[in-house]
Design a protein around this motif. Structure first.
Motif, PDB file in Angstrom:
ATOM      1  N   GLY A   3       0.779  -1.228   0.000  1.00 19.63           N
ATOM      2  CA  GLY A   3       0.000   0.000   0.000  1.00 19.63           C
ATOM      3  C   GLY A   3       0.809   1.276   0.000  1.00 19.63           C
ATOM      4  O   GLY A   3       0.246   2.371  -0.032  1.00 19.63           O
ATOM      5  N   ALA A   4       2.144   1.176   0.027  1.00 18.99           N
ATOM      6  CA  ALA A   4       2.985   2.377   0.075  1.00 18.99           C
ATOM      7  C   ALA A   4       3.234   2.913  -1.332  1.00 18.99           C
ATOM      8  O   ALA A   4       3.348   2.154  -2.297  1.00 18.99           O
ATOM      9  N   VAL A   5       3.282   4.222  -1.435  1.00 18.69           N
ATOM     10  CA  VAL A   5       3.544   4.906  -2.699  1.00 18.69           C
ATOM     11  C   VAL A   5       4.705   5.871  -2.495  1.00 18.69           C
ATOM     12  O   VAL A   5       4.750   6.596  -1.493  1.00 18.69           O
ATOM     13  N   ILE A   6       5.638   5.882  -3.415  1.00 20.86           N
ATOM     14  CA  ILE A   6       6.738   6.842  -3.357  1.00 20.86           C
ATOM     15  C   ILE A   6       6.167   8.239  -3.584  1.00 20.86           C
ATOM     16  O   ILE A   6       5.374   8.465  -4.503  1.00 20.86           O
ATOM     17  N   SER A   7       6.568   9.199  -2.749  1.00 22.68           N
ATOM     18  CA  SER A   7       5.944  10.522  -2.797  1.00 22.68           C
ATOM     19  C   SER A   7       6.956  11.622  -2.496  1.00 22.68           C
ATOM     20  O   SER A   7       8.156  11.365  -2.329  1.00 22.68           O
ATOM     21  N   HIS A   8       6.454  12.848  -2.471  1.00 21.46           N
ATOM     22  CA  HIS A   8       7.200  14.031  -2.071  1.00 21.46           C
ATOM     23  C   HIS A   8       8.526  14.170  -2.831  1.00 21.46           C
ATOM     24  O   HIS A   8       8.536  14.038  -4.051  1.00 21.46           O
ATOM     25  N   VAL A   9       9.618  14.423  -2.125  1.00 21.06           N
ATOM     26  CA  VAL A   9      10.900  14.689  -2.780  1.00 21.06           C
ATOM     27  C   VAL A   9      11.366  13.505  -3.619  1.00 21.06           C
ATOM     28  O   VAL A   9      11.874  13.672  -4.733  1.00 21.06           O
ATOM     29  N   THR A  10      11.173  12.288  -3.107  1.00 19.40           N
ATOM     30  CA  THR A  10      11.615  11.112  -3.858  1.00 19.40           C
ATOM     31  C   THR A  10      10.859  10.981  -5.169  1.00 19.40           C
ATOM     32  O   THR A  10      11.435  10.670  -6.213  1.00 19.40           O
ATOM     33  N   ALA A  11       9.558  11.238  -5.132  1.00 17.67           N
ATOM     34  CA  ALA A  11       8.764  11.199  -6.365  1.00 17.67           C
ATOM     35  C   ALA A  11       9.224  12.280  -7.335  1.00 17.67           C
ATOM     36  O   ALA A  11       9.324  12.046  -8.549  1.00 17.67           O
ATOM     37  N   ALA A  12       9.506  13.474  -6.810  1.00 19.22           N
ATOM     38  CA  ALA A  12       9.968  14.566  -7.674  1.00 19.22           C
ATOM     39  C   ALA A  12      11.272  14.204  -8.367  1.00 19.22           C
ATOM     40  O   ALA A  12      11.467  14.489  -9.558  1.00 19.22           O
ATOM     41  N   ARG A  13      12.162  13.555  -7.650  1.00 12.22           N
ATOM     42  CA  ARG A  13      13.441  13.145  -8.256  1.00 12.22           C
ATOM     43  C   ARG A  13      13.208  12.113  -9.351  1.00 12.22           C
ATOM     44  O   ARG A  13      13.835  12.170 -10.414  1.00 12.22           O
ATOM     45  N   LEU A  60       6.256   4.301 -12.362  1.00 13.52           N
ATOM     46  CA  LEU A  60       7.450   4.826 -13.013  1.00 13.52           C
ATOM     47  C   LEU A  60       8.606   3.879 -12.733  1.00 13.52           C
ATOM     48  O   LEU A  60       8.925   3.617 -11.566  1.00 13.52           O
ATOM     49  N   ARG A  61       9.180   3.364 -13.803  1.00 15.41           N
ATOM     50  CA  ARG A  61      10.266   2.374 -13.658  1.00 15.41           C
ATOM     51  C   ARG A  61       9.812   1.192 -12.803  1.00 15.41           C
ATOM     52  O   ARG A  61      10.595   0.629 -12.027  1.00 15.41           O
ATOM     53  N   GLY A  62       8.540   0.838 -12.933  1.00 15.66           N
ATOM     54  CA  GLY A  62       8.004  -0.288 -12.196  1.00 15.66           C
ATOM     55  C   GLY A  62       7.653   0.008 -10.753  1.00 15.66           C
ATOM     56  O   GLY A  62       7.276  -0.906 -10.012  1.00 15.66           O
ATOM     57  N   LEU A  63       7.731   1.284 -10.352  1.00 16.34           N
ATOM     58  CA  LEU A  63       7.488   1.655  -8.963  1.00 16.34           C
ATOM     59  C   LEU A  63       6.229   2.509  -8.843  1.00 16.34           C
ATOM     60  O   LEU A  63       5.964   3.360  -9.703  1.00 16.34           O
ATOM     61  N   PRO A  64       5.434   2.310  -7.785  1.00 18.16           N
ATOM     62  CA  PRO A  64       4.258   3.158  -7.562  1.00 18.16           C
ATOM     63  C   PRO A  64       4.699   4.540  -7.071  1.00 18.16           C
ATOM     64  O   PRO A  64       5.401   4.655  -6.063  1.00 18.16           O
ATOM     65  N   VAL A  65       4.285   5.576  -7.786  1.00 14.72           N
ATOM     66  CA  VAL A  65       4.734   6.938  -7.503  1.00 14.72           C
ATOM     67  C   VAL A  65       3.537   7.883  -7.596  1.00 14.72           C
ATOM     68  O   VAL A  65       2.635   7.673  -8.420  1.00 14.72           O
ATOM     69  N   THR A  66       3.525   8.908  -6.760  1.00 17.74           N
ATOM     70  CA  THR A  66       2.503   9.932  -6.931  1.00 17.74           C
ATOM     71  C   THR A  66       2.722  10.626  -8.277  1.00 17.74           C
ATOM     72  O   THR A  66       3.845  10.827  -8.709  1.00 17.74           O
ATOM     73  N   GLY A  67       1.619  10.997  -8.943  1.00 17.55           N
ATOM     74  CA  GLY A  67       1.712  11.673 -10.219  1.00 17.55           C
ATOM     75  C   GLY A  67       2.332  13.051 -10.080  1.00 17.55           C
ATOM     76  O   GLY A  67       2.493  13.578  -8.974  1.00 17.55           O
ATOM     77  N   ILE A  68       2.667  13.661 -11.210  1.00 15.52           N
ATOM     78  CA  ILE A  68       3.384  14.937 -11.196  1.00 15.52           C
ATOM     79  C   ILE A  68       2.565  16.029 -10.518  1.00 15.52           C
ATOM     80  O   ILE A  68       3.091  16.778  -9.678  1.00 15.52           O
TER      81      ILE A  68
END
Length: 249
Positions: A3-13, A60-68
């Motif tokens: 259930g975790a999604v990469i977000s914030h600064v990590t998502a921006a990178r 993104l690259r197979g990872l769950p990430v918050t959208g732009i």
């Protein structure tokens, strides 16, 4: 972590968004889970709780990430107003020129406006909307945004618009300026490091001559100029505007 999604600064990178230097090599991972789920608590992990709609997530690259768009909104609490505008300019940047391929927006400006319109209860939404009012389409680099914001801080100066075409007598665009003021036919060019190569300098010499032929006054701004601060940049642009007739009664 389920259930975790990469977000914030990590998502921006991961999205390649323009971050200030203090975040460029941040050695932690930002993860978000829904309210009611356990907060991520691990070494080198910063946990957040976000109630995300499906359209606010991507892979993104197979990872769950918050959208732009969602990433930009979430970063409003971590970035200054200027930093938020710099990133916003990058997100909506789009243009079609008489040379080179067209540039497509990561998120079109109108789409970003519609997205924020439906986020009344999200933290920092007012700050994000205020930043969006000052975002402009057509900017090519963060220093150009910084330059534009420095000039807009002086209410006496006319507005400079990104990506302004310099046209010949037939109306054909011959040069595209980083920032331009059509009223006083004054354009600004930010000279980054790539302008130091012999090949680019030769192109710049041609550009300088063509700009003068078209009847425009050109002001070049460098990294050193920006480092000297807002007043120094404003004074330099004022001199260029004065040559073009600005300030005359």
């Amino acid at each position: 972590m389920p259930g975790a999604v990469i977000s914030h600064v990590t998502a921006a990178r991961l999205h390649g968004l323009a971050l200030p230097r203090r975040f460029a090599d941040e050695p932690v991972l930002h993860l978000s889970r829904r309210p009611g789920q356990g907060m991520p608590r691990r070494r080198n992990v910063v946990g957040h709780r976000l109630d995300l709609a499906p359209r606010e997530q991507s892979v993104l690259r197979g990872l769950p990430v918050t959208g732009i768009a969602r990433t930009w909104l979430d970063l409003a609490g971590m970035l200054s107003q200027e930093e938020l505008i710099v990133m916003g300019d990058q997100i909506v940047s789009a243009h079609r020129r008489s040379f080179g391929p067209p540039r497509m927006a990561l998120v079109p400006l109108e789409e970003l406006k519609r997205y924020l319109a439906g986020k009344d209860r999200v933290a920092h939404i007012r700050k994000c909307r205020s930043a969006l009012d000052r975002v402009r389409v057509g900017v090519d680099s963060p220093p150009e945004t910084v330059l534009r914001l420095m000039l807009s801080a002086d209410p006496e100066l006319p507005e400079f618009i990104p990506n302004v075409p310099l046209c010949d007598d037939t109306g054909e665009a011959r040069i595209w300026s980083d920032l331009g003021c059509g009223e006083f036919r004054t354009c600004l060019e930010y000279d980054g490091a790539h302008h130091l190569t012999p090949e680019q300098q030769a192109r710049d010499h041609y550009r300088d001559l063509k700009t003068a032929e078209l009847g425009w006054t050109q002001v070049k701004i460098s990294k050193t100029d920006l480092a000297q601060g807002r007043r120094s940049v404003q004074a330099k642009v004022r001199r260029g505007l004065a040559l073009a007739g600005w300030g005359r009664s």
